[in-house]
Design an enzyme around this catalytic site. Structure first.
Site, mmCIF file in Angstrom:
data_model
loop_
_atom_site.group_PDB
_atom_site.id
_atom_site.type_symbol
_atom_site.label_atom_id
_atom_site.label_comp_id
_atom_site.label_asym_id
_atom_site.label_seq_id
_atom_site.Cartn_x
_atom_site.Cartn_y
_atom_site.Cartn_z
ATOM 1 N N GLU B 64 0.835 -1.204 0.000
ATOM 2 C CA GLU B 64 0.000 0.000 0.000
ATOM 3 C C GLU B 64 0.868 1.252 0.000
ATOM 4 O O GLU B 64 2.091 1.180 0.106
ATOM 5 C CB GLU B 64 -0.915 -0.001 1.239
ATOM 6 C CG GLU B 64 -0.137 0.016 2.551
ATOM 7 C CD GLU B 64 -1.029 -0.110 3.792
ATOM 8 O OE1 GLU B 64 -2.080 -0.773 3.735
ATOM 9 O OE2 GLU B 64 -0.643 0.475 4.826
ATOM 10 N N HIS B 66 0.457 5.852 0.996
ATOM 11 C CA HIS B 66 -0.348 6.916 1.589
ATOM 12 C C HIS B 66 0.517 8.163 1.714
ATOM 13 O O HIS B 66 1.741 8.112 1.529
ATOM 14 C CB HIS B 66 -0.899 6.492 2.957
ATOM 15 C CG HIS B 66 0.044 5.635 3.755
ATOM 16 N ND1 HIS B 66 1.233 6.106 4.236
ATOM 17 C CD2 HIS B 66 -0.007 4.326 4.108
ATOM 18 C CE1 HIS B 66 1.859 5.134 4.876
ATOM 19 N NE2 HIS B 66 1.141 4.030 4.811
ATOM 20 N N HIS B 70 6.225 6.677 7.380
ATOM 21 C CA HIS B 70 6.494 5.691 8.439
ATOM 22 C C HIS B 70 7.964 5.780 8.837
ATOM 23 O O HIS B 70 8.838 5.877 7.965
ATOM 24 C CB HIS B 70 6.292 4.253 7.939
ATOM 25 C CG HIS B 70 4.878 3.821 7.756
ATOM 26 N ND1 HIS B 70 3.883 4.064 8.671
ATOM 27 C CD2 HIS B 70 4.305 3.091 6.782
ATOM 28 C CE1 HIS B 70 2.757 3.523 8.241
ATOM 29 N NE2 HIS B 70 2.966 2.941 7.091
ATOM 30 N N HIS B 104 4.973 0.330 -0.149
ATOM 31 C CA HIS B 104 5.729 -0.449 0.842
ATOM 32 C C HIS B 104 4.991 -1.725 1.208
ATOM 33 O O HIS B 104 3.761 -1.785 1.189
ATOM 34 C CB HIS B 104 6.043 0.376 2.091
ATOM 35 C CG HIS B 104 4.836 0.999 2.723
ATOM 36 N ND1 HIS B 104 4.213 2.106 2.193
ATOM 37 C CD2 HIS B 104 4.141 0.683 3.834
ATOM 38 C CE1 HIS B 104 3.190 2.444 2.967
ATOM 39 N NE2 HIS B 104 3.112 1.582 3.961
ATOM 40 N N CYS B 118 6.801 0.888 14.486
ATOM 41 C CA CYS B 118 6.450 1.785 13.386
ATOM 42 C C CYS B 118 5.789 3.032 13.959
ATOM 43 O O CYS B 118 4.753 2.941 14.613
ATOM 44 C CB CYS B 118 5.507 1.083 12.410
ATOM 45 S SG CYS B 118 4.942 2.165 11.067
#
Lengths: 150, 150
Positions: B64, B66, B70, B104, B118
Protein backbone atom coordinates in the site's frame (compact mmCIF):
# COMPACT_ATOMS: atom_id res chain seq x y z
CA UNK A 1 14.54 19.80 3.45
CA UNK A 2 16.84 17.10 2.08
CA UNK A 3 15.29 13.81 1.05
CA UNK A 4 16.26 11.14 3.58
CA UNK A 5 17.45 7.66 2.62
CA UNK A 6 14.84 4.91 2.81
CA UNK A 7 17.08 2.58 4.83
CA UNK A 8 19.73 2.76 7.52
CA UNK A 9 21.49 -0.49 8.21
CA UNK A 10 24.17 -0.93 10.84
CA UNK A 11 27.93 -0.84 10.23
CA UNK A 12 28.31 -2.62 13.61
CA UNK A 13 25.64 -3.60 16.15
CA UNK A 14 23.88 -0.43 17.33
CA UNK A 15 25.94 1.81 15.06
CA UNK A 16 23.79 3.10 12.21
CA UNK A 17 25.13 3.91 8.78
CA UNK A 18 24.89 7.47 7.53
CA UNK A 19 25.31 9.13 10.92
CA UNK A 20 27.76 9.76 13.71
CA UNK A 21 28.16 8.45 17.23
CA UNK A 22 28.31 11.64 19.26
CA UNK A 23 28.83 12.73 22.82
CA UNK A 24 25.53 12.81 24.72
CA UNK A 25 25.85 16.56 25.38
CA UNK A 26 28.52 19.06 26.30
CA UNK A 27 30.57 17.72 29.17
CA UNK A 28 29.20 19.28 32.33
CA UNK A 29 29.77 16.66 35.01
CA UNK A 30 26.08 15.69 35.25
CA UNK A 31 26.38 12.44 33.26
CA UNK A 32 28.83 9.59 32.74
CA UNK A 33 29.66 7.43 29.73
CA UNK A 34 26.82 8.28 27.33
CA UNK A 35 26.75 8.47 23.52
CA UNK A 36 23.98 9.49 21.14
CA UNK A 37 23.04 8.94 17.51
CA UNK A 38 20.36 10.86 15.62
CA UNK A 39 18.27 8.33 13.69
CA UNK A 40 15.46 10.47 12.26
CA UNK A 41 14.60 14.16 12.19
CA UNK A 42 12.77 16.95 10.41
CA UNK A 43 13.22 15.35 6.99
CA UNK A 44 11.08 12.39 8.10
CA UNK A 45 7.97 14.53 8.30
CA UNK A 46 6.57 13.55 11.69
CA UNK A 47 7.64 16.59 13.72
CA UNK A 48 9.75 14.32 15.90
CA UNK A 49 13.29 13.04 16.18
CA UNK A 50 14.27 9.50 17.09
CA UNK A 51 17.62 9.17 18.81
CA UNK A 52 19.60 6.23 20.17
CA UNK A 53 21.39 6.71 23.48
CA UNK A 54 23.83 4.27 24.91
CA UNK A 55 24.93 4.44 28.52
CA UNK A 56 28.11 2.46 29.23
CA UNK A 57 28.33 0.00 32.15
CA UNK A 58 28.06 1.94 35.41
CA UNK A 59 27.20 5.16 33.56
CA UNK A 60 24.19 7.46 33.76
CA UNK A 61 22.39 10.26 31.95
CA UNK A 62 21.73 13.67 33.48
CA UNK A 63 19.01 13.96 36.11
CA UNK A 64 16.75 16.57 34.52
CA UNK A 65 13.24 17.57 33.52
CA UNK A 66 11.49 19.65 30.84
CA UNK A 67 8.11 20.41 29.36
CA UNK A 68 8.45 18.07 26.37
CA UNK A 69 7.83 14.34 26.74
CA UNK A 70 10.00 11.32 25.98
CA UNK A 71 8.92 8.00 24.52
CA UNK A 72 11.69 5.52 25.29
CA UNK A 73 12.14 1.91 24.15
CA UNK A 74 15.06 -0.01 25.66
CA UNK A 75 16.80 -2.12 23.03
CA UNK A 76 20.17 -3.17 24.49
CA UNK A 77 21.59 -4.45 27.76
CA UNK A 78 19.99 -3.57 31.05
CA UNK A 79 19.66 -0.83 33.61
CA UNK A 80 17.06 1.23 35.35
CA UNK A 81 15.42 4.60 35.21
CA UNK A 82 14.02 7.17 37.56
CA UNK A 83 10.76 8.38 36.01
CA UNK A 84 8.93 11.03 38.06
CA UNK A 85 8.83 9.27 41.44
CA UNK A 86 9.63 5.64 40.63
CA UNK A 87 12.78 3.68 39.88
CA UNK A 88 11.98 1.15 37.13
CA UNK A 89 14.08 -1.80 35.96
CA UNK A 90 14.71 -1.80 32.22
CA UNK A 91 15.15 -4.78 29.92
CA UNK A 92 15.11 -4.80 26.11
CA UNK A 93 11.78 -3.67 24.65
CA UNK A 94 10.43 -2.24 27.88
CA UNK A 95 8.80 1.11 27.21
CA UNK A 96 9.19 4.18 29.37
CA UNK A 97 7.12 7.32 29.04
CA UNK A 98 8.50 10.49 30.62
CA UNK A 99 5.63 12.94 31.07
CA UNK A 100 5.88 16.71 30.87
CA UNK A 101 8.07 18.05 33.72
CA UNK A 102 8.79 14.60 35.10
CA UNK A 103 12.24 14.12 36.63
CA UNK A 104 14.18 11.38 34.86
CA UNK A 105 17.57 9.72 34.83
CA UNK A 106 18.76 6.51 33.15
CA UNK A 107 21.46 4.27 34.58
CA UNK A 108 23.14 1.24 33.01
CA UNK A 109 23.80 -1.93 34.99
CA UNK A 110 27.28 -2.17 36.49
CA UNK A 111 28.39 -4.81 33.97
CA UNK A 112 26.26 -4.05 30.90
CA UNK A 113 25.44 -1.06 28.73
CA UNK A 114 21.91 0.29 28.50
CA UNK A 115 20.86 1.29 24.98
CA UNK A 116 17.52 2.90 24.23
CA UNK A 117 15.57 4.63 21.50
CA UNK A 118 14.10 7.98 22.55
CA UNK A 119 11.52 9.99 20.58
CA UNK A 120 11.01 13.71 21.14
CA UNK A 121 9.22 16.49 19.32
CA UNK A 122 11.52 18.69 17.23
CA UNK A 123 10.25 21.94 18.74
CA UNK A 124 11.12 21.45 22.39
CA UNK A 125 12.31 23.30 25.47
CA UNK A 126 15.70 22.90 27.13
CA UNK A 127 16.11 20.59 30.11
CA UNK A 128 16.47 22.06 33.59
CA UNK A 129 18.63 20.61 36.35
CA UNK A 130 17.44 20.02 39.91
CA UNK A 131 17.96 22.77 42.47
CA UNK A 132 18.90 21.92 46.06
CA UNK A 133 15.23 21.99 47.07
CA UNK A 134 14.24 19.65 44.22
CA UNK A 135 16.93 17.19 45.33
CA UNK A 136 15.72 17.40 48.92
CA UNK A 137 12.20 16.44 47.79
CA UNK A 138 13.46 13.60 45.57
CA UNK A 139 15.65 12.24 48.40
CA UNK A 140 12.73 11.85 50.77
CA UNK A 141 12.25 8.49 49.04
CA UNK A 142 15.19 6.28 50.08
CA UNK A 143 15.01 4.31 46.81
CA UNK A 144 15.35 7.51 44.79
CA UNK A 145 18.01 8.88 47.17
CA UNK A 146 20.13 5.76 46.53
CA UNK A 147 19.50 5.86 42.77
CA UNK A 148 20.16 9.41 41.64
CA UNK A 149 23.57 10.70 40.55
CA UNK A 150 24.17 14.45 40.37
CA UNK B 1 -6.81 12.95 27.74
CA UNK B 2 -6.07 10.17 30.24
CA UNK B 3 -2.71 10.18 31.95
CA UNK B 4 -0.60 7.35 30.56
CA UNK B 5 1.48 5.01 32.72
CA UNK B 6 5.19 5.78 32.93
CA UNK B 7 6.23 2.22 32.15
CA UNK B 8 5.12 -0.70 30.01
CA UNK B 9 6.96 -3.91 30.69
CA UNK B 10 6.32 -7.14 28.83
CA UNK B 11 4.13 -10.02 30.01
CA UNK B 12 5.97 -12.21 27.45
CA UNK B 13 8.67 -11.26 24.93
CA UNK B 14 7.21 -8.66 22.54
CA UNK B 15 3.85 -8.59 24.33
CA UNK B 16 3.47 -5.33 26.24
CA UNK B 17 1.48 -4.98 29.43
CA UNK B 18 -1.54 -2.72 29.45
CA UNK B 19 -2.55 -3.32 25.84
CA UNK B 20 -3.91 -5.90 23.46
CA UNK B 21 -2.44 -7.94 20.65
CA UNK B 22 -4.81 -7.15 17.79
CA UNK B 23 -5.38 -8.17 14.21
CA UNK B 24 -3.33 -6.00 11.85
CA UNK B 25 -6.48 -4.70 10.12
CA UNK B 26 -9.81 -6.00 8.95
CA UNK B 27 -9.32 -9.20 7.03
CA UNK B 28 -9.33 -8.30 3.34
CA UNK B 29 -6.99 -10.84 1.74
CA UNK B 30 -4.17 -8.33 1.19
CA UNK B 31 -2.00 -9.51 4.11
CA UNK B 32 -1.07 -12.71 5.88
CA UNK B 33 -0.25 -13.50 9.52
CA UNK B 34 0.16 -10.01 11.01
CA UNK B 35 -0.61 -8.69 14.50
CA UNK B 36 -0.38 -5.19 15.94
CA UNK B 37 -0.04 -3.56 19.35
CA UNK B 38 -0.49 0.14 20.06
CA UNK B 39 2.39 1.25 22.27
CA UNK B 40 1.89 5.02 22.48
CA UNK B 41 -0.69 7.51 21.26
CA UNK B 42 -2.31 10.89 21.75
CA UNK B 43 -1.83 10.82 25.51
CA UNK B 44 1.95 10.83 25.03
CA UNK B 45 1.90 14.35 23.64
CA UNK B 46 4.06 13.99 20.52
CA UNK B 47 1.31 13.93 17.87
CA UNK B 48 2.43 10.43 16.90
CA UNK B 49 1.63 6.82 17.64
CA UNK B 50 4.17 4.05 18.05
CA UNK B 51 2.94 0.60 17.11
CA UNK B 52 4.53 -2.84 17.10
CA UNK B 53 3.72 -5.11 14.16
CA UNK B 54 4.66 -8.72 13.99
CA UNK B 55 4.56 -10.67 10.74
CA UNK B 56 4.59 -14.43 11.25
CA UNK B 57 7.00 -16.70 9.32
CA UNK B 58 6.11 -16.53 5.63
CA UNK B 59 3.61 -13.74 6.20
CA UNK B 60 3.37 -10.23 4.79
CA UNK B 61 1.72 -6.86 5.32
CA UNK B 62 -0.48 -5.16 2.73
CA UNK B 63 1.20 -3.59 -0.29
CA UNK B 64 0.00 0.00 0.00
CA UNK B 65 0.88 3.67 0.02
CA UNK B 66 -0.35 6.92 1.59
CA UNK B 67 0.60 10.52 2.14
CA UNK B 68 1.83 10.06 5.72
CA UNK B 69 5.31 8.70 6.42
CA UNK B 70 6.49 5.69 8.44
CA UNK B 71 9.57 5.46 10.63
CA UNK B 72 10.25 1.76 11.17
CA UNK B 73 12.78 0.02 13.41
CA UNK B 74 13.06 -3.77 13.09
CA UNK B 75 13.39 -5.39 16.52
CA UNK B 76 12.70 -9.11 16.05
CA UNK B 77 13.56 -11.89 13.63
CA UNK B 78 14.26 -11.16 10.00
CA UNK B 79 12.61 -10.38 6.72
CA UNK B 80 12.63 -7.81 4.00
CA UNK B 81 10.70 -4.80 2.80
CA UNK B 82 9.74 -3.15 -0.43
CA UNK B 83 10.24 0.59 0.07
CA UNK B 84 9.39 2.71 -2.96
CA UNK B 85 11.48 0.92 -5.60
CA UNK B 86 13.89 -1.21 -3.59
CA UNK B 87 13.69 -4.51 -1.73
CA UNK B 88 15.72 -4.22 1.48
CA UNK B 89 16.83 -6.99 3.83
CA UNK B 90 15.85 -6.33 7.45
CA UNK B 91 17.68 -7.41 10.58
CA UNK B 92 17.06 -6.21 14.15
CA UNK B 93 17.67 -2.48 14.60
CA UNK B 94 17.79 -1.69 10.91
CA UNK B 95 15.78 1.45 10.22
CA UNK B 96 13.40 1.92 7.32
CA UNK B 97 11.88 5.22 6.31
CA UNK B 98 8.80 5.11 4.09
CA UNK B 99 8.40 8.50 2.42
CA UNK B 100 5.12 10.12 1.48
CA UNK B 101 3.30 8.11 -1.21
CA UNK B 102 6.01 5.45 -1.31
CA UNK B 103 4.81 1.91 -2.00
CA UNK B 104 5.73 -0.45 0.84
CA UNK B 105 5.26 -4.03 1.95
CA UNK B 106 6.97 -6.02 4.72
CA UNK B 107 7.60 -9.74 4.55
CA UNK B 108 8.93 -12.08 7.23
CA UNK B 109 11.51 -14.74 6.48
CA UNK B 110 10.09 -18.20 5.76
CA UNK B 111 11.24 -19.58 9.12
CA UNK B 112 11.24 -16.52 11.38
CA UNK B 113 8.85 -13.75 12.33
CA UNK B 114 9.59 -10.12 11.53
CA UNK B 115 8.74 -7.70 14.33
CA UNK B 116 9.09 -3.96 13.97
CA UNK B 117 8.24 -0.68 15.66
CA UNK B 118 6.45 1.79 13.39
CA UNK B 119 5.85 5.47 14.16
CA UNK B 120 3.15 7.49 12.40
CA UNK B 121 1.51 10.86 12.95
CA UNK B 122 -1.91 10.65 14.61
CA UNK B 123 -3.64 12.77 11.99
CA UNK B 124 -3.09 10.70 8.86
CA UNK B 125 -4.71 9.64 5.63
CA UNK B 126 -5.94 6.15 4.81
CA UNK B 127 -3.73 3.79 2.77
CA UNK B 128 -4.54 3.12 -0.86
CA UNK B 129 -4.04 -0.19 -2.64
CA UNK B 130 -2.30 -0.60 -5.99
CA UNK B 131 -4.41 -0.52 -9.14
CA UNK B 132 -3.60 -2.80 -12.06
CA UNK B 133 -1.51 -0.05 -13.67
CA UNK B 134 0.47 0.52 -10.46
CA UNK B 135 1.24 -3.20 -10.27
CA UNK B 136 2.34 -3.20 -13.89
CA UNK B 137 4.82 -0.42 -13.15
CA UNK B 138 6.11 -2.11 -10.00
CA UNK B 139 6.51 -5.43 -11.85
CA UNK B 140 8.84 -3.93 -14.45
CA UNK B 141 11.57 -4.60 -11.89
CA UNK B 142 11.99 -8.41 -11.66
CA UNK B 143 13.15 -8.20 -8.02
CA UNK B 144 9.98 -6.32 -7.08
CA UNK B 145 7.84 -8.60 -9.25
CA UNK B 146 9.14 -11.62 -7.33
CA UNK B 147 8.76 -9.89 -3.96
CA UNK B 148 5.27 -8.41 -3.87
CA UNK B 149 2.19 -10.27 -2.66
CA UNK B 150 -1.24 -8.93 -3.53
Amino acid sequence: MRSPPTHRGQSAPFVWEGGEVRAYKEQDGTFRSVTRQELTGEEHGQGTSLRYFEVGPGGHTTLERHEHTHVVVAIRGSGSALVVDRVLPLAPHDIVFVPSWGWHQFRAARDEPLGFLCAVVLDRDRPVLPRAEDLAVLRRDPVIAAFIRV
